[in-house]
Design a protein around this motif. Structure first.
Motif, PDB file in Angstrom:
ATOM      1  N   TYR A  26       0.812  -1.243  -0.043  1.00 10.49           N
ATOM      2  CA  TYR A  26      -0.111   0.108  -0.073  1.00 10.49           C
ATOM      3  C   TYR A  26       1.073   1.169   0.144  1.00 10.49           C
ATOM      4  N   HIS A  40     -10.440 -11.728   8.005  1.00  9.57           N
ATOM      5  CA  HIS A  40     -10.934 -10.482   7.259  1.00  9.57           C
ATOM      6  C   HIS A  40     -12.480 -10.295   7.033  1.00  9.57           C
ATOM      7  N   ILE A  47      -9.549 -11.064   0.264  1.00  4.40           N
ATOM      8  CA  ILE A  47      -8.324 -10.596   0.702  1.00  4.40           C
ATOM      9  C   ILE A  47      -7.292 -11.220  -0.202  1.00  4.40           C
ATOM     10  N   LEU A  55      -2.780  -3.014  -3.144  1.00  8.97           N
ATOM     11  CA  LEU A  55      -4.126  -2.900  -2.613  1.00  8.97           C
ATOM     12  C   LEU A  55      -4.893  -2.014  -3.092  1.00  8.97           C
ATOM     13  N   TRP A  59      -9.045  -1.520  -3.306  1.00 13.64           N
ATOM     14  CA  TRP A  59      -9.672  -0.506  -2.534  1.00 13.64           C
ATOM     15  C   TRP A  59     -10.309   0.475  -3.360  1.00 13.64           C
ATOM     16  N   TYR A  62     -13.666  -1.342  -3.588  1.00 14.90           N
ATOM     17  CA  TYR A  62     -14.220  -1.212  -2.335  1.00 14.90           C
ATOM     18  C   TYR A  62     -13.839  -0.514  -1.400  1.00 14.90           C
ATOM     19  N   HIS A  65     -12.572   0.687   2.587  1.00 12.52           N
ATOM     20  CA  HIS A  65     -11.174   0.563   3.224  1.00 12.52           C
ATOM     21  C   HIS A  65     -10.385   1.670   3.455  1.00 12.52           C
ATOM     22  N   ASN A  66     -11.027   3.141   2.753  1.00 19.01           N
ATOM     23  CA  ASN A  66     -10.141   3.967   3.181  1.00 19.01           C
ATOM     24  C   ASN A  66     -10.623   4.845   4.213  1.00 19.01           C
ATOM     25  N   VAL A  70      -8.940   1.154   9.383  1.00 19.63           N
ATOM     26  CA  VAL A  70      -8.531   0.056   8.600  1.00 19.63           C
ATOM     27  C   VAL A  70      -7.129   0.523   8.079  1.00 19.63           C
ATOM     28  N   LEU A  74      -3.786  -2.079   9.405  1.00 20.39           N
ATOM     29  CA  LEU A  74      -2.790  -2.429   8.260  1.00 20.39           C
ATOM     30  C   LEU A  74      -1.461  -2.107   8.720  1.00 20.39           C
TER      31      LEU A  74
END
Ligand code: HEM
Ligand code: MTE
Length: 418
Positions: A26, A40, A47, A55, A59, A62, A65-66, A70, A74
């Protein structure tokens, strides 16, 4: 504290399953999330789609996740940092060198030309398939078209051809939108190949996707070109993608489908509210709802009307169905009609064929669809090889008019496994 070790993307890519540990990136950070996989909230299979890579592309789809909690979670799994990137090598001789970038979740069946499908575990997650995940079926390199100089050539009813710029097409014809699934004739060919090898590209259950298309009605353009609703014949479409010999992709549909006001054939410039992506025919493609993918010509160069079908290889010598007793040695393509409408289809997207399931609650997911605008009224699922059947729950989607049900039907079944 000690600095983190530095890894290349290739090194990260080796950690793509539990046995080799599950690494993801990331930004410029590297994480070992092996111990989080089972916890998860979105499930283990999802995942793992990102295992060994970045990622961000997942993301982006989806976006929940931001969120800080989260990212905080991570950070606890950080094991390293990425080494600065080397520029990718490009071979200028490669006709595919200018193909667009693609989403890493796609399952690639062939790289050149690019043929890829969404992973089954993401298919039933969204009624409209995100453009990045929509299956891609190209026969040739992807052309790069400048929308400012692009024009569509239309053969008029009295012989003269005229051209339409993208702006003229958008301005002079009302925009019509339709939600339609598109399926390639090769969908699920892997299952056919397992019984008898067809010597053709294998596809899982993903050579079908569903999108909302926007564009001008082909009917309006043909009326403007002087054709009458009762005119007979075939509408030929030629693409801008070509091979080294200059042969372009082409196909045709019957005039009857093109001129039927309920046929809803589009010259589409929008896909799910955005400009058509390059892989899907930017700036203009044909959308023929209810009809096999092969007739939905991308990067459309010209439209013309003729008494006979398109002479294109893909109309005459491909996309036809034969008896299982016919081989490549005995096949006579003139003996079968070109596929237009597709028959009914239904596939399980989860669990996967090799999955091990434990006794107790199981959710089975999938899609069903029929060509020709026919509505799917019920989906039955058997857990015992057809001895008994469970009626699946049909998930909500867009309400469509009778005989114009172009979209797919997602379904789900919650059942107890003994
Ligand atoms: C949900 C973490 C990778 C798909 C979540 C949630 C967390 C999380 C904390 C709950 C979010 C909330 O409700 O506030 C992670 C981490 C990942 C990862 C740490 C990687 C290291 C992925 C990937 C995908 C994915 C690659 C898709 C391909 C989902 C989905 C949900 C979810 C669909 C929603 C589940 C639901 O609402 O029932 N994830 N995720 N995740 N995640 Fe991930
Ligand atoms: N149009 C052009 N110009 N070139 C192609 O290779 N492939 C066809 C059709 N239109 C093709 C094309 C086939 S076989 C299918 S299944 C669909 O496009 C796939 O469309 P998609 O890539 O947008 O999913």
């Amino acid at each position: 504290s000690l600095p983190f070790p530095v890894y290349t993307r290739q090194e990260v890519a080796r950690h793509h399953n539990k046995a080799s540990r599950v690494w993801v990136t990331y930004g410029s950070d590297v994480f070992d999330v092996t111990d989080f996989v089972e916890q998860h909230p979105g499930g283990k299979s999802k995942i793992l789609l990102a295992a060994g890579g970045a990622l961000e592309p997942f993301w982006a789809l989806y976006a929940m996740h931001n969120q800080e909690h989260v990212l905080e979670l991570l950070r606890g799994y950080k094991v390293g940092e990425l080494s600065p990137e080397e520029p990718p090598q490009m071979n200028p001789e490669d006709p595919y060198a200018h193909d667009p970038p693609r989403h890493p979740a796609l399952r690639v069946n062939s790289l050149k030309p690019f043929n890829a499908e969404p992973p089954p575990e993401l298919m039933a997650e969204s009624y409209l398939t995100p453009n990045e995940l929509f299956f891609k079926r190209n026969h040739l390199p992807v052309p790069s078209v400048d929308p400012a100089t692009y024009s569509l050539s239309v053969q008029g009813a009295y012989g003269q051809a005229f051209s339409l710029s993208l702006e003229e097409l958008k301005k002079n014809f009302p925009k019509h939108e339709v939600t339609a699934a598109m399926q390639c004739a090769g969908n699920r060919r892997e299952e056919m190949n397992a019984i008898q090898n067809t010597n053709r590209l294998g596809w899982g259950v993903g050579a079908i996707s569903n999108a909302r298309w926007g564009g001008a009605r082909l009917r309006d353009v043909l009326l403007c070109a002087g054709y009458k609703p009762s005119d007979e014949g075939h509408v030929w479409f030629d693409g801008l993608d070509q091979d080294q010999s200059g042969t372009v992709y082409g196909a045709s549909i019957p005039m009857k489908k093109a001129m039927n006001p309920e046929g809803e054939v589009l010259l589409a410039y929008e896909m799910n509210g955005e400009a058509l992506p390059q892989d899907h025919g930017f700036p203009l493609r044909v959308i023929v709802p209810g009809v096999v993918g092969a007739r939905n010509v991308k990067w459309l160069a010209s439209v013309s009307v003729h008494p006979e079908e398109s002479p294109s290889h893909w109309q005459q010598r491909d996309y036809k169905g034969f008896s299982p007793s016919v081989t490549w040695e005995t096949v006579d393509f003139s003996k079968a009609p070109a596929i237009q409408e597709m028959p009914v289809q239904s596939a399980i997207t989860e669990p996967s064929p090799e999955a091990c399931v434990t006794p107790g609650e199981l959710t089975v997911k999938g899609y069903a669809w029929s060509g020709g605008g026919r509505k799917v009224i019920r989906v039955d699922v058997s857990l015992d090889g057809g001895q008994s059947w469970h009626e699946a729950q049909l998930l909500p989607g867009e309400e469509q008019l009778p005989s114009r049900v172009w979209a797919w039907q997602l379904w789900e079944l919650n059942v107890r496994v003994p």
